[in-house]
Enzyme design. Structure first.
Site, PDB file in Angstrom:
ATOM      1  N   ASP B  25       4.137   1.491  17.099  1.00  0.00           N
ATOM      2  CA  ASP B  25       2.998   0.662  16.723  1.00  0.00           C
ATOM      3  C   ASP B  25       2.929   0.680  15.198  1.00  0.00           C
ATOM      4  O   ASP B  25       2.511   1.671  14.605  1.00  0.00           O
ATOM      5  CB  ASP B  25       1.719   1.243  17.352  1.00  0.00           C
ATOM      6  CG  ASP B  25       0.457   0.498  16.909  1.00  0.00           C
ATOM      7  OD1 ASP B  25       0.580  -0.474  16.128  1.00  0.00           O
ATOM      8  OD2 ASP B  25      -0.643   0.889  17.343  1.00  0.00           O
ATOM      9  N   LYS B  86       0.808  -4.419   5.963  1.00  0.00           N
ATOM     10  CA  LYS B  86       0.995  -5.368   7.071  1.00  0.00           C
ATOM     11  C   LYS B  86       0.317  -6.707   6.783  1.00  0.00           C
ATOM     12  O   LYS B  86       0.767  -7.756   7.246  1.00  0.00           O
ATOM     13  CB  LYS B  86       0.424  -4.743   8.341  1.00  0.00           C
ATOM     14  CG  LYS B  86       0.741  -5.482   9.623  1.00  0.00           C
ATOM     15  CD  LYS B  86       0.247  -4.655  10.793  1.00  0.00           C
ATOM     16  CE  LYS B  86       0.446  -5.343  12.124  1.00  0.00           C
ATOM     17  NZ  LYS B  86      -0.060  -4.495  13.218  1.00  0.00           N
ATOM     18  N   GLU B 186       0.873  -6.620  20.653  1.00  0.00           N
ATOM     19  CA  GLU B 186       0.050  -5.415  20.776  1.00  0.00           C
ATOM     20  C   GLU B 186      -0.874  -5.435  22.002  1.00  0.00           C
ATOM     21  O   GLU B 186      -0.909  -4.460  22.752  1.00  0.00           O
ATOM     22  CB  GLU B 186      -0.743  -5.192  19.482  1.00  0.00           C
ATOM     23  CG  GLU B 186       0.170  -4.701  18.355  1.00  0.00           C
ATOM     24  CD  GLU B 186      -0.397  -4.924  16.962  1.00  0.00           C
ATOM     25  OE1 GLU B 186      -1.580  -5.289  16.842  1.00  0.00           O
ATOM     26  OE2 GLU B 186       0.357  -4.724  15.988  1.00  0.00           O
ATOM     27  N   ASP B 208      -8.591  -6.640  20.884  1.00  0.00           N
ATOM     28  CA  ASP B 208      -7.859  -5.729  19.993  1.00  0.00           C
ATOM     29  C   ASP B 208      -8.231  -5.995  18.534  1.00  0.00           C
ATOM     30  O   ASP B 208      -7.733  -6.946  17.919  1.00  0.00           O
ATOM     31  CB  ASP B 208      -6.347  -5.923  20.226  1.00  0.00           C
ATOM     32  CG  ASP B 208      -5.495  -5.011  19.348  1.00  0.00           C
ATOM     33  OD1 ASP B 208      -6.052  -4.266  18.525  1.00  0.00           O
ATOM     34  OD2 ASP B 208      -4.256  -5.066  19.480  1.00  0.00           O
TER      35      ASP B 208
END
Lengths: 170, 629
Positions: B25, B86, B186, B208
């Site tokens: 992850d 990211k 994800e 999420d």
């Protein structure tokens, strides 16, 4: 080569059982999906991607009544998108204009409830056409082309209404 | 009932060898690596016992520091300590709207096709390289914990990541020397972990909210099949934005009390952002947070933030998650009555007002019995284990979708949709083009991603240039261009002139990505300075690839070689294998690549027959089933 119905082990006809379609789709993907070929050769990975793509396309085509009917007609050599094919009747065009008008009004009045009602009305109109398709497809392909065109129109209107609701909600 | 599996003589599976595969992850705030050990998905810890690796990279002159140590230095050395990288993956400078509040030296780099770079004391760094440094650390951690070299990894990405962001992630893995088994969304990874743990069946929503991205996915879980019905989200919305609101509130407070308040330097910006994050976390279990610190100017910050105040100035962020939620529900054609459960994922969902908002929206209490920080990595590890071939018999199948529509630029800057959003992957669509000038041999195609009608409102993905169209009169050529999105959600394009059958050559210019030669250069640079090191690395990679290929063919031959190949065909393949095996003992990596390609090519008819056999097998299985009914 197998047609979409054969690939998904269904009779080549308009009436199909959706749970069976889904079950066969899953069974087929369980064999051919790229996830099953992660450690395979590049040649096998390519085969898997192409076959999984075809299975997805077959599934999506057969799942949608309008696309399923259009596909059945295409197997008979009739292309519903061919401009030579029969035009939509006037009464349908009028109700279509009514729907667009309702959309415009709702847009200016910020009336999401009216759009939800319209969505149901449009869906019901589509359901009514679908209900007749089995008979029409068997007896009068020309008429079936008109029905399919109507359904495609209805899907476009539904999509536009959904889009409008989404933009009003934002 | 379950059917018994019977092996044919000589087809019994090879002695089982457990492959070392992990799920990674790669998060905005924290990253994790997990693996399946004795049937259980487990997060791997570092030597100090930490599960979470802060996604923070600090560049020193000749050293790269990743994780807690880098995080500790972020206020002291903000320019060279990169957090939340990211958010910059596959992004240009103009995409980063709050860059004035981020203490980095951004560089707009034409050479990397629009993706921004960061200037550090170790030189210019692309977000891809910075992410690769995080991945290298996780790879090292996994190899230490598992005691061997990794076969491959599943790396998770936000479901709402576009093509450029996915490609950037895959490039980062390549730079880190990780063999990517699959990019996995994800929320889908979370659904796998949750679904298998709880034997869940029915329609579930995965909400999420991570450090920098928001995803909503709606999945149908049924007998090991995880089918994504719709996904939506915001790839620039996350816990970081809540920190940032607190930071802005803090500055307002300080400014209102100090008439001569000076703009903050980089250290103080980072310090206040860190304090803001700590305050946010504190407010999860407390009514108010005290924020006390001393700025480099000597000014003292001493503020108290109440939950009510925090909720007030972040409410719009919570609401920003509900709009994609409604869209996904609409796309799936579902109402809240259809939803069996709502699973919360991502550290930011610990905030009580997020939980309340989700509960109010879905009219049911969200499921929180899994650690929201770990569930994605755990799910990715399960999928990695399956993909590596360690699990059989009770396989799972993930059917994911493309999050954004794919379109082409047409006349007048309008978009023609080619592949609609929420199409199940893999998917391909063909579109026919023609020439508009006599003798025209090339044409350009601009591919965009997004839902809007104007090209300028969508995200530019790439420009494709087709060359080698046979010269004909205008309008006579019929060029069929096929857009294929693979199981990783990545686009590839092929083109063929229909009348002549000529395959047109395609050059891709990614709008926000790295070119192939840039990646190759970065790879070479990472191999070490000496030319001999580079040669050795390239040779080693060629040999690993060749061995992977040979192993795959051996497996295929053992399974179906006797049934599907004539003796001649089989011996041809065997000859190619022998040639390649001999070359692998040598030192010529070019020759190994060529022989690998030739071997792969020689197996193409075999691959096609194997696929037909698989389809037949699936259909035959169905017949058995329908007899039972």
């Amino acid at each position: 080569m197998l047609n979409h119905f054969q690939l998904l082990q269904l009779p080549t006809q308009f009436e199909i059982a959706l749970p069976t379609l889904e079950a066969h789709f899953r069974r087929l993907q369980a064999e051919v999906h790229p996830d099953k070929y992660v450690n395979a050769t590049p040649a096998e990975k390519l085969q898997s991607m192409q076959m999984a793509t075809l299975v997805n396309e077959a599934f999506q085509t057969l799942k949608s009544p309008s696309q399923r009917a259009a596909y059945l007609l295409s197997l008979q050599g009739i292309d519903v998108n061919d401009p030579q094919q029969a035009a939509l009747p006037a009464d349908f065009l009028i109700s279509q204009m009514d729907w667009r008008e309702t959309m415009e009004d709702a847009k200016h009045g910020n009336d999401i409830a009216a759009l939800e009602t319209l969505l149901r009305e449009v869906r019901d109109a589509g359901k009514a056409i679908e209900a007749q398709l089995t008979t029409v497809l068997a007896s009068a392909p020309k008429e079936a082309v008109v029905s399919v065109k109507k359904l495609i129109f209805i899907e476009k209107v539904s999509a536009d209404v959904n889009q409008l609701i989404a933009s009003l909600e934002d | 009932m379950a059917l018994l599996q019977i092996s044919e003589p000589g087809m019994s599976p090879a002695p089982h060898q457990h492959k070392l595969a992990v799920g990674i992850d790669l998060g905005t705030t924290n990253s994790l690596v997990a693996t399946v050990k004795s049937g259980m998905s487990t997060v791997l810890h570092d030597e100090q016992g930490h599960a979470l690796l802060p996604s923070v990279v600090r560049y020193l002159e000749d050293q790269v520091i990743v994780g807690h140590e880098a995080q500790a230095a972020q206020s002291a050395d903000p320019i060279n300590t990169i957090v939340s990288v990211k958010r910059f993956m596959g992004r240009a400078l103009h995409d980063i709207t709050d860059r004035a509040h981020i203490p980095y030296q951004f560089v707009e780099n034409a050479a990397s096709a629009g993706m921004l770079e960061l200037s550090t004391r170790a030189g210019l760094k692309s977000p891809v390289e910075i992410s690769a440094d995080i991945l290298k650390t996780l790879k090292l951690r996994a190899e230490k914990a598992l005691g061997g070299e990794l076969t491959g990894a599943v790396i998770t990405v936000p479901a709402y990541f576009d093509d450029a962001q996915r490609q950037a992630t895959k490039d980062a893995a390549r730079l880190a020397g990780i063999h990517v088994l699959r990019l996995l969304n994800e929320p889908t990874a979370a659904a796998v972990a949750y679904g298998l743990d709880n034997a869940a069946e029915g329609v579930y929503v995965i909400y999420d909210l991570g450090g920098g991205t928001f995803d909503i996915s709606i999945l149908k879980l049924s007998q090991g099949v995880f089918e994504v019905l719709a996904t939506n989200g915001d790839s620039a919305l996350g816990g970081d934005d809540f920190d940032h609101r607190i930071y802005c509130w803090l500055i307002d407070q300080v400014r209102s009390k100090n008439a001569d308040f000076q703009p903050l330097n980089e250290q103080d910006t980072r310090l206040l952002l860190t304090k803001a994050r700590q305050a946010k976390e504190w407010l999860t279990d407390n009514h108010e947070a005290n924020i006390v610190c001393k700025l480099s100017t000597g000014a003292l910050v001493d503020e108290t933030l109440s939950v009510a105040e925090f909720v007030r100035f972040t409410e719009h962020l919570v609401n920003k998650t509900l709009s994609p939620t409604r869209k996904a529900m609409r796309d799936a054609g579902l109402t809240i009555d259809d939803i069996k459960g709502v699973v919360l994922v991502g550290g930011a969902t610990r905030m009580p007002h997020i939980r309340h908002a989700v509960q109010a929206h879905f009219q049911q209490e969200p499921l929180t019995n899994l650690d929201p920080d770990k569930v994605v990595a755990l799910g990715a590890a399960i999928q990695a284990n399956v993909l590596a071939g360690n699990r059989s018999g009770d396989d799972i199948l993930l059917l994911d979708v493309t999050p954004l529509s794919l379109g082409l630029e047409t006349m007048g800057g309008l978009v023609e949709k080619v592949i609609p959003r929420n199409s199940t992957l893999p998917i391909a669509r063909a579109q026919d083009f023609t020439t508009y000038k006599d003798g025209q041999t090339a044409m350009a195609i601009h591919v965009v991603q997004g839902e809007r009608e104007l090209v300028s409102d969508c995200r530019s993905l790439a420009r494709f240039e087709l060359r080698g169209i046979p010269p004909m009169v205008a309008g006579a050529a019929r060029i069929r261009v096929t857009f294929q999105v693979d199981a990783d959600g990545l686009l590839s394009v092929s083109a063929r002139e229909q009348a002549s059958g000529v395959e047109a050559a395609i050059t891709v210019k990614p709008s926000y990505g790295l070119h192939e030669d840039q990646i190759t250069q970065m790879l070479k640079d990472s191999y070490g300075a000496a030319e001999s090191d580079k040669q050795a690395r390239m040779l080693r990679e060629a040999v690993v690839d060749a061995q992977r290929l040979i192993e795959a063919i051996h497996v295929a031959l053992a399974q179906a070689g006797d049934q599907l190949l004539s003796a001649d065909e089989r011996s041809l393949i065997t000859q190619h294998i022998d040639t390649l095996t001999q070359l692998c003992a040598g030192t010529d990596h070019h020759a190994i690549h060529q022989a690998s390609d030739a071997l792969n090519h020689a197996t193409e008819p075999f691959a096609a027959r194997r696929m037909d056999a698989s389809v037949q097998q699936a259909l035959a299985g169905k017949n058995l089933d329908s007899l039972e009914l």
